[in-house]
Enzyme design. Structure first.
Site, short mmCIF file in Angstrom:
data_model
loop_
_atom_site.label_atom_id
_atom_site.label_comp_id
_atom_site.label_asym_id
_atom_site.label_seq_id
_atom_site.Cartn_x
_atom_site.Cartn_y
_atom_site.Cartn_z
N GLU A 53 -8.30 11.77 -4.49
CA GLU A 53 -7.40 11.55 -3.34
C GLU A 53 -8.28 11.24 -2.01
O GLU A 53 -8.39 10.25 -1.38
CB GLU A 53 -6.77 12.78 -2.66
CG GLU A 53 -5.87 12.51 -1.54
CD GLU A 53 -5.37 13.76 -0.90
OE1 GLU A 53 -5.12 13.73 0.43
OE2 GLU A 53 -5.07 14.69 -1.77
N ASP A 57 -8.50 7.39 -0.42
CA ASP A 57 -8.28 7.37 1.06
C ASP A 57 -9.21 6.30 1.56
O ASP A 57 -8.81 5.38 2.27
CB ASP A 57 -8.54 8.62 1.72
CG ASP A 57 -8.30 8.51 3.00
OD1 ASP A 57 -7.44 7.81 3.53
OD2 ASP A 57 -9.15 9.22 3.95
N ASP A 126 -0.36 11.42 -1.10
CA ASP A 126 -1.75 12.03 -1.62
C ASP A 126 -1.78 11.52 -3.04
O ASP A 126 -2.94 11.08 -3.44
CB ASP A 126 -1.49 13.77 -1.68
CG ASP A 126 -1.82 14.16 -0.25
OD1 ASP A 126 -2.06 13.50 0.69
OD2 ASP A 126 -1.43 15.49 -0.10
N GLU A 129 -3.08 7.80 -2.97
CA GLU A 129 -4.51 7.75 -2.56
C GLU A 129 -5.18 8.09 -4.01
O GLU A 129 -6.46 7.49 -4.13
CB GLU A 129 -4.89 8.60 -1.49
CG GLU A 129 -4.30 7.92 -0.13
CD GLU A 129 -4.27 9.06 1.08
OE1 GLU A 129 -4.34 8.49 2.22
OE2 GLU A 129 -4.74 10.27 0.85
#
Length: 240
Positions: A53, A57, A126, A129
């Site tokens: 994650e 991101d 989440d 990502e």
């Protein structure tokens, strides 16, 4: 292929939704493993999706930034920053996750499962990502960039036009109708097509048993949103 065994057969429909076959399927499983599941099953702290994650991101932000920079050469920095924030915000990422039925594949602890974690915006965002991070680790930046734009370019353009990627059409319809009627809005599934892992739902939105919009989606929530969207478009046409 590395890691391709019957153990991971359940992930094949998700790969089809993504139009990507993982070389190391374990990366995909890790991207879907919530910390609650890892804790309950006494897995290593690095076996949940939080590290992927973290990586995803950054990659997602870079891909969206690069796309906006090239697509809108006359937009100032401040405007580009605002658009990017809307595209990569929690509700937008959760919307993207629902488009590929990502929630169906999440590995959750019993507590998260029992309290609706499979469809919670924060968990879905989440997971998207983490999925981006897994795709990057399995391939490279060019492949991830191509995959994301193939799946979500239309949504980014829509975000620029509307100022948000995800518009809650159901709420918008409710608020519009409250100004003119007190009639109850009802959503009804009229049919379902396809196998369990790749269903299409057909939904009617009704007011006083009269159909005012119809929509389709890969899950009931998406079909409801699309039905509400059609109802709003029809209402707009009538007001013109």
């Amino acid at each position: 292929m590395k890691g391709k065994t019957k153990e991971f057969k359940w992930l094949e429909p998700l790969e089809e939704n993504l139009n990507y076959k993982f070389k190391d399927i374990k990366l995909l499983k890790t991207a879907l493993t919530h910390s609650s599941y890892a804790n309950e099953n006494k897995m290593k702290i690095t076996d949940n999706n939080e590290r992927l994650e973290f990586l995803g991101d950054t990659i997602l932000s870079l891909i969206v930034s690069q796309y906006l920079y090239k697509k809108y050469p006359y937009y100032p920095e401040g405007e580009l920053t605002k658009i990017r924030a809307k595209v990569v915000c929690e509700s937008s990422l959760a919307f993207a996750a629902r488009k590929i039925n990502l929630g169906d594949y999440l590995l959750l602890g019993k507590g998260e499962e029992a309290t609706g974690g499979r469809d919670r915006d924060s968990i879905l965002a989440d997971a998207i990502e983490a999925l981006v991070g897994a795709l990057y680790m399995d391939s490279d930046f060019q492949v991830v960039n191509k995959l994301l734009l193939e799946n979500f370019e239309a949504d980014i353009v829509y975000a620029v036009a509307k100022g948000a990627l995800f518009i809650d059409y159901k709420t918008e319809l409710q608020e519009s109708l409250q100004k003119i009627t007190r009639a109850k809005i009802e959503y009804r599934v009229i049919k379902e097509e396809g196998p369990d892992h790749n269903k299409i739902f057909y939904m009617d939105v009704m007011i006083d048993d009269k159909i005012v919009g119809t929509g389709t989606g890969r899950n009931k929530k998406e079909a409801e949103q699309m039905a509400a969207k059609e109802a709003l478009l029809i209402m707009d046409e009538h007001h013109e």
